[in-house]
Motif scaffolding. Structure first.
Motif, mmCIF file in Angstrom:
data_model
loop_
_atom_site.group_PDB
_atom_site.id
_atom_site.type_symbol
_atom_site.label_atom_id
_atom_site.label_comp_id
_atom_site.label_asym_id
_atom_site.label_seq_id
_atom_site.Cartn_x
_atom_site.Cartn_y
_atom_site.Cartn_z
ATOM 1 N N SER A 1 0.825 -1.201 0.000
ATOM 2 C CA SER A 1 0.000 0.000 0.000
ATOM 3 C C SER A 1 0.863 1.256 0.000
ATOM 4 N N THR A 2 2.019 1.249 0.675
ATOM 5 C CA THR A 2 2.857 2.444 0.590
ATOM 6 C C THR A 2 3.508 2.548 -0.773
ATOM 7 N N ALA A 3 3.750 1.430 -1.443
ATOM 8 C CA ALA A 3 4.288 1.519 -2.799
ATOM 9 C C ALA A 3 3.244 2.096 -3.737
ATOM 10 N N ALA A 4 1.974 1.692 -3.557
ATOM 11 C CA ALA A 4 0.915 2.193 -4.443
ATOM 12 C C ALA A 4 0.690 3.681 -4.233
ATOM 13 N N SER A 5 0.918 4.191 -3.030
ATOM 14 C CA SER A 5 0.676 5.609 -2.814
ATOM 15 C C SER A 5 1.924 6.438 -3.036
ATOM 16 N N GLY A 6 3.067 5.796 -3.338
ATOM 17 C CA GLY A 6 4.289 6.552 -3.584
ATOM 18 C C GLY A 6 5.094 6.837 -2.336
ATOM 19 N N ASP A 7 4.564 6.458 -1.162
ATOM 20 C CA ASP A 7 5.267 6.793 0.078
ATOM 21 C C ASP A 7 6.533 5.975 0.266
ATOM 22 N N LEU A 8 6.601 4.783 -0.322
ATOM 23 C CA LEU A 8 7.768 3.930 -0.114
ATOM 24 C C LEU A 8 8.990 4.533 -0.790
ATOM 25 N N LYS A 9 8.814 4.973 -2.031
ATOM 26 C CA LYS A 9 9.946 5.572 -2.740
ATOM 27 C C LYS A 9 10.359 6.868 -2.053
ATOM 28 N N GLN A 10 9.363 7.586 -1.546
ATOM 29 C CA GLN A 10 9.685 8.821 -0.849
ATOM 30 C C GLN A 10 10.502 8.544 0.399
ATOM 31 N N ALA A 11 10.203 7.450 1.096
ATOM 32 C CA ALA A 11 10.950 7.117 2.315
ATOM 33 C C ALA A 11 12.378 6.735 1.984
ATOM 34 N N THR B 1 7.603 9.060 13.169
ATOM 35 C CA THR B 1 6.541 9.766 12.478
ATOM 36 C C THR B 1 7.088 10.721 11.438
ATOM 37 N N GLU B 2 8.364 10.540 11.073
ATOM 38 C CA GLU B 2 8.973 11.491 10.151
ATOM 39 C C GLU B 2 8.405 11.400 8.751
ATOM 40 N N ASN B 3 8.240 10.185 8.236
ATOM 41 C CA ASN B 3 7.675 10.107 6.894
ATOM 42 C C ASN B 3 6.505 9.132 6.890
ATOM 43 N N ASN B 4 5.762 9.122 5.779
ATOM 44 C CA ASN B 4 4.508 8.369 5.761
ATOM 45 C C ASN B 4 4.725 6.868 5.861
ATOM 46 N N PHE B 5 5.853 6.386 5.357
ATOM 47 C CA PHE B 5 6.086 4.950 5.384
ATOM 48 C C PHE B 5 6.310 4.469 6.820
ATOM 49 N N THR B 6 7.175 5.152 7.567
ATOM 50 C CA THR B 6 7.399 4.713 8.948
ATOM 51 C C THR B 6 6.162 4.964 9.806
ATOM 52 N N SER B 7 5.400 6.019 9.479
ATOM 53 C CA SER B 7 4.147 6.216 10.227
ATOM 54 C C SER B 7 3.180 5.086 9.963
ATOM 55 N N ALA B 8 3.112 4.616 8.725
ATOM 56 C CA ALA B 8 2.200 3.506 8.416
ATOM 57 C C ALA B 8 2.624 2.248 9.167
ATOM 58 N N LEU B 9 3.933 1.996 9.229
ATOM 59 C CA LEU B 9 4.410 0.836 9.973
ATOM 60 C C LEU B 9 4.063 0.964 11.447
ATOM 61 N N GLN B 10 4.242 2.174 11.977
ATOM 62 C CA GLN B 10 3.965 2.358 13.389
ATOM 63 C C GLN B 10 2.481 2.166 13.673
#
Lengths: 191, 184
Positions: free
Chosen positions: B42-52, B77-86
């Protein structure tokens, strides 16, 4: 003379006979419940079933099998739209599930108690992760309790029976999926 | 004799299988791994993974807001990917490490820590997803906006430019993000 038994059975004979008798009784009592085992779903079976169902719906049935864990918005929302199944309309024709009852759509046995729910934290006004609904007016996901879920065409994203509140009577399987630009948790409960 | 029979009966009745309820049954390990795959997808689909992966400060040589040398431990909580994991793992008492595995040459790879929360237990599971970086990708600033520097221009990125052979000029590197999760 006292002490000489009249029966032709010594103490050793008695011991052997009683042991054989006890062994047979224990064997019978432990074997009989095993005969009924194929007809009773145990907690192990429920865990495997919950796992299989959640793997199947997240990896292709509600979306595209080439992109696992990403759900197709329309097929996923229509899956939870109980009003169309209650009215006898059946499943949408271009989605990968078919049937009326939730057991038919998930292709599990008719007597299985199962519930599928989507939860997440998408509304700013609600703290924590709660059940979601699809807000038809705003064209987005909303949390129950945020006030956006009351509309006529809004779909509460849960389907199936009500899970028992006693925790050890049911098995829950969770997955994370991507729906309408949000990552939500899908819970499959079998009891 | 009776005691032996009693013990034999008791042993036969109780059985521990991989599916028995415990802190690390097969069901739970499947669930942890599939949840990790789901968060990555899901983070790859939203682009957050590459951003992280690109959320790197080339001058100080660390991820933006890193609280432990150059990677994160508690500041998630710095970026969306680590926030999603948390969001996904913390309420369920699951600890996780995130590694970025990148190529250093044709045959060798190296691992970079993005999140480190300790040594995994024996029952840890891993989920991974590949991300391709091209020379024109911009680094991401601390506030989420794109920096003007691209990874092709800067030397301060943790992954080297491994795509310098003639057919692969545009590709910068092919990294794999691994999430290792275990129950604590």
């Amino acid at each position: 003379m006292r002490g000489i038994p009249k029966r032709g059975q010594t103490t050793l004979d008695f011991a052997i006979g009683i042991s054989v008798f006890l062994v047979v009784i224990v064997f019978v009592f432990s074997f009989v419940p095993g005969i009924l085992q194929p007809f009773v779903t145990s907690a192990d079976d429920n865990a495997v079933l919950a796992d299989r169902v959640s793997d199947r719906i997240t990896q292709g049935q509600l979306g595209d099998p080439s992109e696992p864990y990403v759900l197709d918005r329309e097929c996923a929302v229509e899956f939870f739209n109980d009003s169309r199944y209650d009215a006898g309309l059946g499943s949408p024709s271009d989605c990968r599930y078919d049937g009326g009852d939730i057991q038919e759509r998930l292709t599990v046995r008719n007597r299985t108690n199962i519930n599928v729910t989507l939860e997440g934290n998408v509304s700013a006004s609600v703290d924590g992760s709660t059940m979601l609904c699809w807000d038809d007016v705003g064209d987005e996901l909303a949390q129950i309790g945020s006030g956006d879920c009351g509309g006529l065409d809004d779909v509460t994203l849960t389907s199936g029976g009500i899970p028992p509140s006693a925790n050890d009577a049911s098995v829950t399987s969770r997955r994370v999926v991507f729906l309408a630009d949000e990552d939500v948790t899908m819970k499959v409960v079998v009891w | 004799m009776i005691l032996l029979v009693g013990v034999g009966f008791a042993i036969q009745v109780t059985a521990v299988t991989p599916l028995s309820a415990s802190t690390s049954s097969e069901h739970l390990e499947n669930q942890l791994q599939s949840t990790g795959q789901g968060v990555l997808a899901s983070t790859a689909a939203s682009g957050d993974l590459k951003q992280a992966v690109l959320y790197w400060n080339a001058s100080t040589q660390q991820f933006h807001g890193a609280d432990n040398e150059d990677h994160y431990t508690t500041n998630l909580t710095e970026n969306n990917f680590t926030s999603a994991l948390q969001r996904t793992y913390d309420p369920r008492n699951v600890a996780y490490n995130v590694y970025v595995v990148y190529h250093t040459s044709n045959t060798e790879t190296e691992r970079k820590r993005m999140v480190f929360q300790g040594q995994p237990s024996d029952h840890a599971v891993s989920a991974s997803r590949t991300v391709t970086l091209v020379d024109d990708d911009n680094l991401i600033d601390a506030d989420g906006s794109e920096n003007d520097t691209t990874v092709g221009e800067t030397d301060g990125f943790y992954a080297p430019d491994a795509g310098n052979a003639s057919e692969q000029r545009v590709v910068y590197n092919h990294v794999r993000v691994e999430v290792i999760a275990w129950r604590i």
